[in-house]
Scaffold this motif. Structure first.
Motif, PDB file in Angstrom:
ATOM      1  N   VAL A  17     -35.427 -19.780  18.667  1.00 13.81           N
ATOM      2  CA  VAL A  17     -34.315 -19.025  19.240  1.00 13.81           C
ATOM      3  C   VAL A  17     -34.785 -17.981  20.246  1.00 13.81           C
ATOM      4  O   VAL A  17     -33.992 -17.477  21.047  1.00 13.81           O
ATOM      5  CB  VAL A  17     -33.481 -18.363  18.120  1.00 13.81           C
ATOM      6  CG1 VAL A  17     -34.149 -17.081  17.623  1.00 13.81           C
ATOM      7  CG2 VAL A  17     -32.058 -18.079  18.570  1.00 13.81           C
ATOM      8  N   GLY A  18     -36.073 -17.622  20.207  1.00 15.93           N
ATOM      9  CA  GLY A  18     -36.592 -16.670  21.187  1.00 15.93           C
ATOM     10  C   GLY A  18     -36.814 -15.277  20.655  1.00 15.93           C
ATOM     11  O   GLY A  18     -36.775 -14.306  21.429  1.00 15.93           O
ATOM     12  N   LYS A  19     -37.084 -15.145  19.362  1.00 15.72           N
ATOM     13  CA  LYS A  19     -37.337 -13.808  18.798  1.00 15.72           C
ATOM     14  C   LYS A  19     -38.543 -13.154  19.456  1.00 15.72           C
ATOM     15  O   LYS A  19     -38.539 -11.956  19.753  1.00 15.72           O
ATOM     16  CB  LYS A  19     -37.569 -13.897  17.286  1.00 15.72           C
ATOM     17  CG  LYS A  19     -36.379 -14.367  16.486  1.00 15.72           C
ATOM     18  CD  LYS A  19     -36.616 -14.230  15.001  1.00 15.72           C
ATOM     19  CE  LYS A  19     -37.776 -15.080  14.508  1.00 15.72           C
ATOM     20  NZ  LYS A  19     -37.534 -16.526  14.678  1.00 15.72           N
ATOM     21  N   GLY A  20     -39.597 -13.935  19.672  1.00 16.93           N
ATOM     22  CA  GLY A  20     -40.804 -13.387  20.284  1.00 16.93           C
ATOM     23  C   GLY A  20     -40.538 -12.878  21.692  1.00 16.93           C
ATOM     24  O   GLY A  20     -41.040 -11.819  22.090  1.00 16.93           O
ATOM     25  N   THR A  21     -39.735 -13.619  22.445  1.00 19.06           N
ATOM     26  CA  THR A  21     -39.392 -13.201  23.807  1.00 19.06           C
ATOM     27  C   THR A  21     -38.609 -11.897  23.791  1.00 19.06           C
ATOM     28  O   THR A  21     -38.899 -10.958  24.560  1.00 19.06           O
ATOM     29  CB  THR A  21     -38.559 -14.292  24.509  1.00 19.06           C
ATOM     30  OG1 THR A  21     -39.347 -15.475  24.618  1.00 19.06           O
ATOM     31  CG2 THR A  21     -38.113 -13.849  25.891  1.00 19.06           C
ATOM     32  N   GLN A  22     -37.617 -11.797  22.917  1.00 17.01           N
ATOM     33  CA  GLN A  22     -36.807 -10.581  22.850  1.00 17.01           C
ATOM     34  C   GLN A  22     -37.631  -9.387  22.382  1.00 17.01           C
ATOM     35  O   GLN A  22     -37.493  -8.278  22.902  1.00 17.01           O
ATOM     36  CB  GLN A  22     -35.598 -10.786  21.925  1.00 17.01           C
ATOM     37  CG  GLN A  22     -34.636 -11.871  22.364  1.00 17.01           C
ATOM     38  CD  GLN A  22     -34.107 -11.672  23.775  1.00 17.01           C
ATOM     39  OE1 GLN A  22     -34.008 -10.556  24.266  1.00 17.01           O
ATOM     40  NE2 GLN A  22     -33.785 -12.779  24.438  1.00 17.01           N
ATOM     41  N   GLU A 254     -29.761 -14.564  28.881  1.00 21.20           N
ATOM     42  CA  GLU A 254     -28.372 -14.226  28.568  1.00 21.20           C
ATOM     43  C   GLU A 254     -28.298 -13.224  27.425  1.00 21.20           C
ATOM     44  O   GLU A 254     -27.441 -12.329  27.417  1.00 21.20           O
ATOM     45  CB  GLU A 254     -27.619 -15.511  28.201  1.00 21.20           C
ATOM     46  CG  GLU A 254     -26.123 -15.343  28.018  1.00 21.20           C
ATOM     47  CD  GLU A 254     -25.438 -16.655  27.697  1.00 21.20           C
ATOM     48  OE1 GLU A 254     -24.318 -16.614  27.151  1.00 21.20           O
ATOM     49  OE2 GLU A 254     -26.024 -17.721  27.984  1.00 21.20           O
ATOM     50  N   ILE A 255     -29.205 -13.348  26.484  1.00 19.34           N
ATOM     51  CA  ILE A 255     -29.179 -12.498  25.289  1.00 19.34           C
ATOM     52  C   ILE A 255     -29.739 -11.104  25.567  1.00 19.34           C
ATOM     53  O   ILE A 255     -29.196 -10.092  25.081  1.00 19.34           O
ATOM     54  CB  ILE A 255     -29.955 -13.190  24.150  1.00 19.34           C
ATOM     55  CG1 ILE A 255     -29.152 -14.392  23.638  1.00 19.34           C
ATOM     56  CG2 ILE A 255     -30.264 -12.230  23.016  1.00 19.34           C
ATOM     57  CD1 ILE A 255     -29.920 -15.283  22.686  1.00 19.34           C
TER      58      ILE A 255
END
Length: 272
Positions: A17-22, A254-255
């Motif tokens: 989901v992209g936790k590391g990116t966020q 987007e998030i």
């Protein structure tokens, strides 16, 4: 952007989901925010041969799970070392082992009852004061993963924001299962939006691309199923506490703006 108080944050989301990116974007944007990774703390203690690290290494070599008590002890010592937890009456000597402020002797803990059944009937937090300074802000990574673990963390320090990152399953499946890598360099391609110039070949070297085992559809779907089962009660736990916030989007780009806006509304200084 400066903060007006300590932000103690957990990010929750399905694999891919992209936790590391966020997390990386938040750490870059908010300089008072630090990362505390339970996995990094454990590896550091194993590498440095601390008493706790030796115990953890022994468990891992025998195939046993590292108990929650060890992870909580690592987090507690990190918070104390940084001054984000303090003991009334001044600091006391710390060791990275199982010694407890309640006088429990060093011993190999074979289950995860250290923060519950083995303690007197009061919370760890009753013995400590936590800092609300903006410099005491952190994102906690890798822990907790279950409601039981969250209960024990609550006894140590109060988390004040839990972000549930939600992206439709079909979007993540397309992103993950169409991902191929050039193993030697780490270059990543996606058959949907970032195709290699030659199918199945790295753009620079021309060497074959491979798909990681975790990126195969059947493997990812099983990981997602396990995540959904374990996270359901965890999300309910934090929802009841009134600190759960859900953000939905199809991409990290987007998030991120939505996450930044909510974070700054809760922790940012007025007029900055």
């Amino acid at each position: 952007m400066k903060l007006r108080k300590a932000a103690r944050v957990i990010l929750i989301g399905a694999p891919g989901v992209g936790k590391g990116t966020q997390s990386a974007r938040m750490l870059e944007r908010y300089k008072e925010l630090s990362s505390i990774s339970s996995g990094d703390l454990l590896r550091d203690n194993v590498r440095n041969r601390t008493p706790l690290g030796i115990q953890a290494e022994h468990l891992m070599k025998t195939g046993a799970l590292v108990p929650d008590s060890m992870i909580l002890r690592l987090i507690q010592n990190t918070l104390l070392t940084r001054g984000w937890l303090t003991q009334p009456g001044g600091p006391k000597p710390l060791t990275l082992n199982f010694a407890s402020p309640y006088g429990i002797q060093d011993t190999l803990i074979e289950n995860d009852n250290f923060f519950s059944n083995r303690l007197p009937p009061r919370k760890i937090a009753d013995e400590f004061e936590y800092s609300d300074s903006p410099s005491a802000s952190f994102i906690l990574d890798g822990f907790p993963r279950t409601a039981s673990q969250a209960d024990k963390l609550d006894e140590l320090i109060p988390i004040n924001l839990v972000v549930n990152i939600s992206t439709p399953t079909e979007i993540i499946l397309d992103r993950i299962c169409n991902r191929y890598i050039h193993q030697p360099s780490g270059r990543t391609y996606n058959l949907t939006f970032n195709k290699p110039k030659v199918e199945g070949r790295d753009d620079i070297t021309g060497e074959p691309l491979t798909q990681r085992e975790d990126d195969k559809p059947e493997v990812w779907k099983e990981r997602l199923h396990r995540f959904e089962e374990s996270s359901r009660s965890l999300l309910e736990h934090y929802d009841k506490m009134g600190i759960l916030w859900t953000v939905t989007g199809n991409s990290s780009d987007e998030i991120s703006p939505r996450l930044f806006k909510e974070f700054e509304k809760r922790f940012g200084q007025a007029g900055t």
